[in-house]
Design an enzyme around this catalytic site. Structure first.
Site, PDB file in Angstrom:
ATOM      1  N   ASN A   1       0.904  -1.235  -0.004  1.00 41.32           N
ATOM      2  CA  ASN A   1      -0.192   0.162   0.088  1.00 41.32           C
ATOM      3  C   ASN A   1       0.950   1.216   0.023  1.00 41.32           C
ATOM      4  O   ASN A   1       0.506   2.172  -0.870  1.00 41.32           O
ATOM      5  CB  ASN A   1      -0.982   0.028   1.262  1.00 41.32           C
ATOM      6  CG  ASN A   1      -2.160  -1.053   1.228  1.00 41.32           C
ATOM      7  OD1 ASN A   1      -2.289  -1.466  -0.141  1.00 41.32           O
ATOM      8  ND2 ASN A   1      -2.669  -1.465   2.448  1.00 41.32           N
TER       9      ASN A   1
ATOM     10  N   GLY B   1      -3.833   4.781   7.328  1.00 44.52           N
ATOM     11  CA  GLY B   1      -2.279   4.743   8.021  1.00 44.52           C
ATOM     12  C   GLY B   1      -1.342   4.850   6.842  1.00 44.52           C
ATOM     13  O   GLY B   1      -0.098   5.481   7.058  1.00 44.52           O
ATOM     14  N   ASP B   2      -1.466   3.796   6.083  1.00 45.34           N
ATOM     15  CA  ASP B   2      -0.468   3.704   4.866  1.00 45.34           C
ATOM     16  C   ASP B   2      -0.412   4.855   4.212  1.00 45.34           C
ATOM     17  O   ASP B   2       0.597   5.532   3.839  1.00 45.34           O
ATOM     18  CB  ASP B   2      -0.871   2.561   4.175  1.00 45.34           C
ATOM     19  CG  ASP B   2      -0.714   1.290   4.916  1.00 45.34           C
ATOM     20  OD1 ASP B   2       0.180   0.973   6.005  1.00 45.34           O
ATOM     21  OD2 ASP B   2      -1.348   0.323   4.367  1.00 45.34           O
ATOM     22  N   ALA B   3      -1.412   5.551   3.821  1.00 49.18           N
ATOM     23  CA  ALA B   3      -1.435   6.505   2.867  1.00 49.18           C
ATOM     24  C   ALA B   3      -1.065   8.142   3.670  1.00 49.18           C
ATOM     25  O   ALA B   3      -0.306   8.649   3.138  1.00 49.18           O
ATOM     26  CB  ALA B   3      -2.957   7.097   2.484  1.00 49.18           C
TER      27      ALA B   3
END
Length: 291
Positions: free
Chosen positions: A42, A237-239
């Site tokens: 991601n 959270g990955d973004a």
């Protein structure tokens, strides 16, 4: 390649439900979608959307799910030179349960996503990156990647995720310049206050819809977030991490990095699925409309 991301590469099956199931209870599925997932995949994918060249160290099986997951990354321009395809292995599949308010629970099989050991890592590939971002994976592998990156002069960030309390990431954290945690991880795992525990490092604490803060040697910085109504927090959270890393690499200060990271997280959480992060242009537009 500016950023190397190491960790899990999965296939996600997202089930939207009326409520998260309780013991001896039943929930209704009203939508089902499938896409690539895994924190490492991601973040690498999201960085590519932000026009930051990225690569992955991770592993998938040589099955259909692995083919589909890697195809998405290849189409985004992610460098897969560090990806291991496990013969006769099964790609890890995560079942993501999303209730109507956007809260998420996950179920997963073991699969092949931790098949990469320290001896499987191409050190030259790691050393070629300007920055290395580590996500949940075998602590020994993460520590090896962090050491190679540090020795090569790259900066290192780590977002160990939900399993931080269950695994020994001491060597990884010792080699990290930036550490990402959420409220639960900060309270449950970090024994000392941020300024004491990370005196020479940058600690980024994510507060979900309430924004985030940075504890750094240069000072303390906060951003209140963007107050959106979450639809699906998968991948938010990955973004956040991708936008924070991208902004800092381009010379942005901590205030700017927090603003863009919170915006990327909010943008992703306001849509369905883990692969809904914004492009660089969409992120700029999202921030401009709300400031």
């Amino acid at each position: 390649m500016r950023v190397l991301v190491a960790g899990h590469v999965n296939w996600d099956v997202t089930l939207r439900v009326d409520r998260l199931p309780e013991p001896d209870g039943e929930s209704r599925i009203f939508d089902q979608q499938s896409s690539g997932g895994g924190s490492a995949a991601n973040v690498a994918y999201d960085l590519a959307l932000l026009d930051v060249s990225s690569g992955v160290v991770g592993s998938v099986g040589d099955d259909e799910h692995g083919l589909l997951a890697t195809r998405e990354l290849e189409e985004a321009g992610v460098d897969l030179s560090g990806l291991v395809r496990v013969p006769d292995g099964e790609t890890t599949v995560k079942y993501v349960l999303v209730e109507e308010g956007g809260e998420v629970s996950m179920l997963a099989n073991d699969g092949a996503n931790e098949a990469v050991g320290p001896d499987d890592v191409d050190d030259a590939f790691v050393a070629s990156a300007e920055h290395v971002h580590l996500t949940s994976q075998q602590p020994e592998t993460a520590a090896h990647v962090a050491r190679v990156a540090s020795d090569a002069g790259a900066t290192v960030s780590v977002d160990p995720g939900r399993r931080l309390a269950d695994r020994d990431y001491g060597d990884v954290l010792a080699n990290a310049d930036v550490v990402f945690v959420n409220d639960r991880e900060a309270e449950a795992v970090l024994d000392a206050p941020p300024k004491e525990a990370f005196a020479d490092q940058v600690l980024v604490v994510k507060h979900g819809a309430a924004g985030a803060e940075v504890h750094a040697p240069e000072g303390h910085f906060e951003h209140p977030g963007f107050g959106i109504e979450p639809v699906d927090t998968t991948g938010a959270g990955d973004a956040f991490a991708a936008a924070f890393v991208a902004t800092r690499l381009d010379g942005g200060g901590y205030e700017r990095a927090l603003e863009r990271a919170n915006a990327a997280g909010a943008y992703t959480a306001s849509t369905e699925g883990a692969r809904q992060a914004p492009t660089a242009r969409a992120l700029d537009a999202f921030v401009a409309e709300r400031t």
